[in-house]
Motif scaffolding. Structure first.
Motif, PDB file in Angstrom:
ATOM      1  N   GLU A  57     -37.464   9.324 -18.913  1.00 27.67           N
ATOM      2  CA  GLU A  57     -38.214  10.428 -19.323  1.00 27.67           C
ATOM      3  C   GLU A  57     -39.106  10.815 -18.101  1.00 27.67           C
ATOM      4  N   LEU A  58     -38.453  10.946 -16.930  1.00 26.15           N
ATOM      5  CA  LEU A  58     -39.346  10.906 -15.558  1.00 26.15           C
ATOM      6  C   LEU A  58     -39.703  12.567 -15.701  1.00 26.15           C
ATOM      7  N   ASN A  59     -40.828  12.838 -15.267  1.00 26.95           N
ATOM      8  CA  ASN A  59     -41.213  14.323 -14.714  1.00 26.95           C
ATOM      9  C   ASN A  59     -40.617  14.574 -13.402  1.00 26.95           C
ATOM     10  N   VAL A  60     -40.883  15.874 -12.947  1.00 24.94           N
ATOM     11  CA  VAL A  60     -40.349  16.331 -11.806  1.00 24.94           C
ATOM     12  C   VAL A  60     -40.863  15.580 -10.560  1.00 24.94           C
ATOM     13  N   GLN A  61     -42.075  15.257 -10.637  1.00 21.13           N
ATOM     14  CA  GLN A  61     -42.726  14.436  -9.816  1.00 21.13           C
ATOM     15  C   GLN A  61     -42.269  13.012  -9.624  1.00 21.13           C
ATOM     16  N   GLU A  62     -42.084  12.394 -10.775  1.00 20.17           N
ATOM     17  CA  GLU A  62     -41.674  11.091 -10.803  1.00 20.17           C
ATOM     18  C   GLU A  62     -40.229  10.956 -10.228  1.00 20.17           C
ATOM     19  N   MET A  63     -39.328  11.842 -10.702  1.00 15.19           N
ATOM     20  CA  MET A  63     -37.957  12.106 -10.234  1.00 15.19           C
ATOM     21  C   MET A  63     -37.947  12.058  -8.710  1.00 15.19           C
ATOM     22  N   MET A  64     -38.588  13.181  -8.149  1.00 18.16           N
ATOM     23  CA  MET A  64     -38.855  13.208  -6.588  1.00 18.16           C
ATOM     24  C   MET A  64     -39.086  12.075  -5.948  1.00 18.16           C
ATOM     25  N   SER A  65     -40.042  11.371  -6.286  1.00 12.95           N
ATOM     26  CA  SER A  65     -40.408  10.124  -5.802  1.00 12.95           C
ATOM     27  C   SER A  65     -39.340   9.156  -5.811  1.00 12.95           C
ATOM     28  N   ALA A  66     -38.715   8.793  -7.045  1.00 15.07           N
ATOM     29  CA  ALA A  66     -37.630   7.783  -7.091  1.00 15.07           C
ATOM     30  C   ALA A  66     -36.419   8.432  -6.121  1.00 15.07           C
ATOM     31  N   THR A  67     -36.217   9.677  -6.194  1.00 16.38           N
ATOM     32  CA  THR A  67     -34.758  10.125  -5.477  1.00 16.38           C
ATOM     33  C   THR A  67     -35.506  10.240  -3.979  1.00 16.38           C
ATOM     34  N   LEU A  68     -36.531  10.434  -3.634  1.00 17.04           N
ATOM     35  CA  LEU A  68     -36.891  10.374  -2.160  1.00 17.04           C
ATOM     36  C   LEU A  68     -36.911   8.902  -1.476  1.00 17.04           C
ATOM     37  N   GLY A  69     -37.330   7.903  -2.501  1.00 15.58           N
ATOM     38  CA  GLY A  69     -37.285   6.720  -2.082  1.00 15.58           C
ATOM     39  C   GLY A  69     -35.753   6.066  -1.931  1.00 15.58           C
ATOM     40  N   CYS A  70     -34.898   6.562  -2.708  1.00 13.89           N
ATOM     41  CA  CYS A  70     -33.530   6.346  -2.302  1.00 13.89           C
ATOM     42  C   CYS A  70     -32.935   6.848  -1.121  1.00 13.89           C
TER      43      CYS A  70
END
Length: 80
Positions: free
Chosen positions: A46-59
């Protein structure tokens, strides 16, 4: 954010211009699967956009680090 998106699109265009049509097709299929996985993980946690971007950019950073390591290995193999 717009600058990052523009730079990312530019890098993507550069990469796509240097690979064969078969590699481009394979990469596109893999990208579709990656997006599905990201979307499923985003829903699961249940990630919000900021959390999703953080995870994706980390990857993304991890992928770039691995690519950089592979480039260094190739350079050493070539004596550069």
């Amino acid at each position: 954010m717009e600058k990052y998106l523009t730079q990312t699109q530019g890098l993507l265009n550069l990469l796509q211009a240097t690979i064969s049509p078969a590699e481009l097709e394979k990469a596109a299929k893999a990208g579709e699967e990656m997006w599905e996985a990201i979307r499923n993980i985003t829903d699961k946690y249940e990630l919000n956009v900021q959390e999703m971007m953080s995870a994706t950019l980390g990857c993304h950073l991890t992928i770039l680090e691995v690519a950089n390591e592979q480039i260094d290995v190739k350079k050493k193999e070539m004596g550069l």
